[in-house]
Write a protein that holds these residues in place. Structure first.
Motif, short mmCIF file in Angstrom:
data_model
loop_
_atom_site.label_atom_id
_atom_site.label_comp_id
_atom_site.label_asym_id
_atom_site.label_seq_id
_atom_site.Cartn_x
_atom_site.Cartn_y
_atom_site.Cartn_z
N ARG A 106 40.38 -9.34 -20.37
CA ARG A 106 39.21 -8.83 -21.16
C ARG A 106 39.68 -7.40 -21.46
NH1 ARG A 106 38.40 -13.57 -21.67
NH2 ARG A 106 36.48 -14.68 -20.76
N ASP A 107 39.16 -7.08 -22.74
CA ASP A 107 39.70 -5.52 -23.37
C ASP A 107 38.60 -4.62 -23.08
OD1 ASP A 107 42.05 -6.53 -23.58
OD2 ASP A 107 41.83 -7.40 -25.62
N SER A 108 37.38 -5.01 -23.15
CA SER A 108 36.02 -4.25 -23.11
C SER A 108 34.85 -4.62 -22.35
CB SER A 108 35.96 -3.67 -24.54
OG SER A 108 35.07 -4.84 -25.29
N LEU A 109 33.94 -3.83 -22.33
CA LEU A 109 32.75 -4.06 -21.88
C LEU A 109 32.15 -5.23 -22.64
CD1 LEU A 109 30.95 -0.90 -20.65
CD2 LEU A 109 31.74 -2.94 -19.13
N GLN A 110 32.21 -5.22 -23.87
CA GLN A 110 31.66 -6.03 -24.82
C GLN A 110 32.08 -7.55 -24.54
OE1 GLN A 110 29.76 -5.27 -27.87
NE2 GLN A 110 29.45 -3.10 -27.40
N ASP A 111 33.49 -7.58 -24.08
CA ASP A 111 33.86 -8.87 -23.95
C ASP A 111 33.42 -9.69 -22.71
OD1 ASP A 111 35.72 -8.41 -26.38
OD2 ASP A 111 37.26 -7.62 -25.00
N LEU A 112 33.11 -9.16 -21.94
CA LEU A 112 32.49 -9.62 -20.71
C LEU A 112 31.02 -10.38 -20.68
CD1 LEU A 112 33.36 -6.97 -18.02
CD2 LEU A 112 34.33 -9.11 -18.41
N SER A 113 31.13 -11.61 -20.02
CA SER A 113 29.84 -12.22 -19.93
C SER A 113 29.04 -11.83 -18.86
CB SER A 113 30.04 -13.71 -20.12
OG SER A 113 30.64 -13.87 -18.77
N SER B 75 34.49 2.48 -13.17
CA SER B 75 35.60 3.10 -13.98
C SER B 75 35.70 4.52 -13.64
CB SER B 75 35.47 2.99 -15.28
OG SER B 75 34.16 3.27 -15.67
N LYS B 76 34.54 5.39 -13.46
CA LYS B 76 34.65 6.89 -13.20
C LYS B 76 35.50 6.73 -11.81
CE LYS B 76 31.89 10.82 -12.84
NZ LYS B 76 30.57 11.21 -12.89
N GLU B 77 35.37 6.13 -10.92
CA GLU B 77 35.93 6.12 -9.51
C GLU B 77 37.51 5.85 -9.62
OE1 GLU B 77 34.14 3.23 -6.90
OE2 GLU B 77 32.35 4.42 -6.89
N LYS B 78 38.04 5.25 -10.60
CA LYS B 78 39.27 4.93 -10.94
C LYS B 78 39.86 6.09 -11.91
CE LYS B 78 39.90 1.22 -8.66
NZ LYS B 78 41.08 1.27 -7.36
N GLY B 79 39.09 7.07 -12.52
CA GLY B 79 39.41 8.02 -13.59
C GLY B 79 39.86 7.48 -14.68
N LEU B 80 39.01 6.24 -15.25
CA LEU B 80 39.33 5.64 -16.52
C LEU B 80 37.80 5.50 -17.14
CD1 LEU B 80 41.41 2.63 -14.97
CD2 LEU B 80 42.20 4.64 -16.60
N ASP B 81 38.02 5.56 -18.34
CA ASP B 81 36.90 4.95 -19.05
C ASP B 81 36.51 3.58 -18.88
OD1 ASP B 81 38.94 4.15 -20.78
OD2 ASP B 81 37.56 4.14 -22.69
N ALA B 82 35.29 3.23 -19.42
CA ALA B 82 34.81 1.79 -18.99
C ALA B 82 35.88 0.62 -19.57
CB ALA B 82 33.50 1.56 -19.17
N ASP B 83 36.20 0.70 -20.68
CA ASP B 83 37.07 -0.20 -21.71
C ASP B 83 38.56 -0.34 -20.93
OD1 ASP B 83 35.01 -1.02 -23.31
OD2 ASP B 83 35.64 0.38 -24.76
N GLY B 84 39.03 1.03 -20.60
CA GLY B 84 40.27 1.09 -19.92
C GLY B 84 40.18 0.35 -18.49
N TYR B 85 39.25 0.72 -17.94
CA TYR B 85 39.14 0.02 -16.56
C TYR B 85 39.12 -1.53 -16.68
CZ TYR B 85 36.71 -1.54 -12.16
OH TYR B 85 36.71 -2.03 -10.91
N ILE B 86 38.33 -2.09 -17.67
CA ILE B 86 38.03 -3.48 -18.01
C ILE B 86 39.64 -3.90 -18.16
CG2 ILE B 86 37.34 -5.34 -19.41
CD1 ILE B 86 35.26 -4.01 -17.49
N GLN B 87 40.29 -3.44 -19.05
CA GLN B 87 41.74 -3.78 -19.66
C GLN B 87 42.63 -3.80 -18.31
OE1 GLN B 87 42.51 -0.86 -22.58
NE2 GLN B 87 42.74 -2.69 -24.06
N GLN B 88 42.60 -2.88 -17.58
CA GLN B 88 43.45 -2.80 -16.42
C GLN B 88 43.18 -3.86 -15.24
OE1 GLN B 88 44.42 1.15 -15.28
NE2 GLN B 88 45.55 0.69 -13.54
N TYR B 89 42.00 -4.05 -14.85
CA TYR B 89 41.66 -4.66 -13.88
C TYR B 89 40.97 -6.18 -13.95
CZ TYR B 89 42.58 -0.51 -11.23
OH TYR B 89 43.34 0.62 -10.74
N SER B 90 40.81 -6.69 -15.34
CA SER B 90 40.22 -7.86 -15.76
C SER B 90 40.81 -9.01 -14.91
CB SER B 90 39.87 -8.07 -16.85
OG SER B 90 41.24 -8.23 -17.65
#
Length: 61
Positions: free
Chosen positions: A38-45, A15-30
């Motif tokens: 998925r909307d956050s790290l907590q949502d991922l298995s 996420s840092k490489e994409k300039g996003l926070d972790a949850d934003g990265y998950i939302q954008q690329y899931s």
């Protein structure tokens, strides 16, 4: 099962490489990486995290 701490560290780095926070990265690329919204790290298995990390690695080659 939720993500393990190594997977969380990898997601924070990705996420840092994409300039996003972790949850934003998950939302954008899931949809791209695991074909499910998925909307956050907590949502991922752990399995989804493995699939995502593997695909991200292959794309980086």
């Amino acid at each position: 099962m939720k993500l393990n701490r190594i997977q969380i560290m990898i997601f924070k780095k990705l996420s840092k490489e994409k300039g996003l926070d972790a949850d934003g990265y998950i939302q954008q690329y899931s949809m791209e990486f695991i074909c499910m919204q998925r909307d956050s790290l907590q949502d991922l298995s752990e399995e989804e995290g493995d699939i995502w990390i593997h695909r991200a690695y292959l794309l980086s080659l």
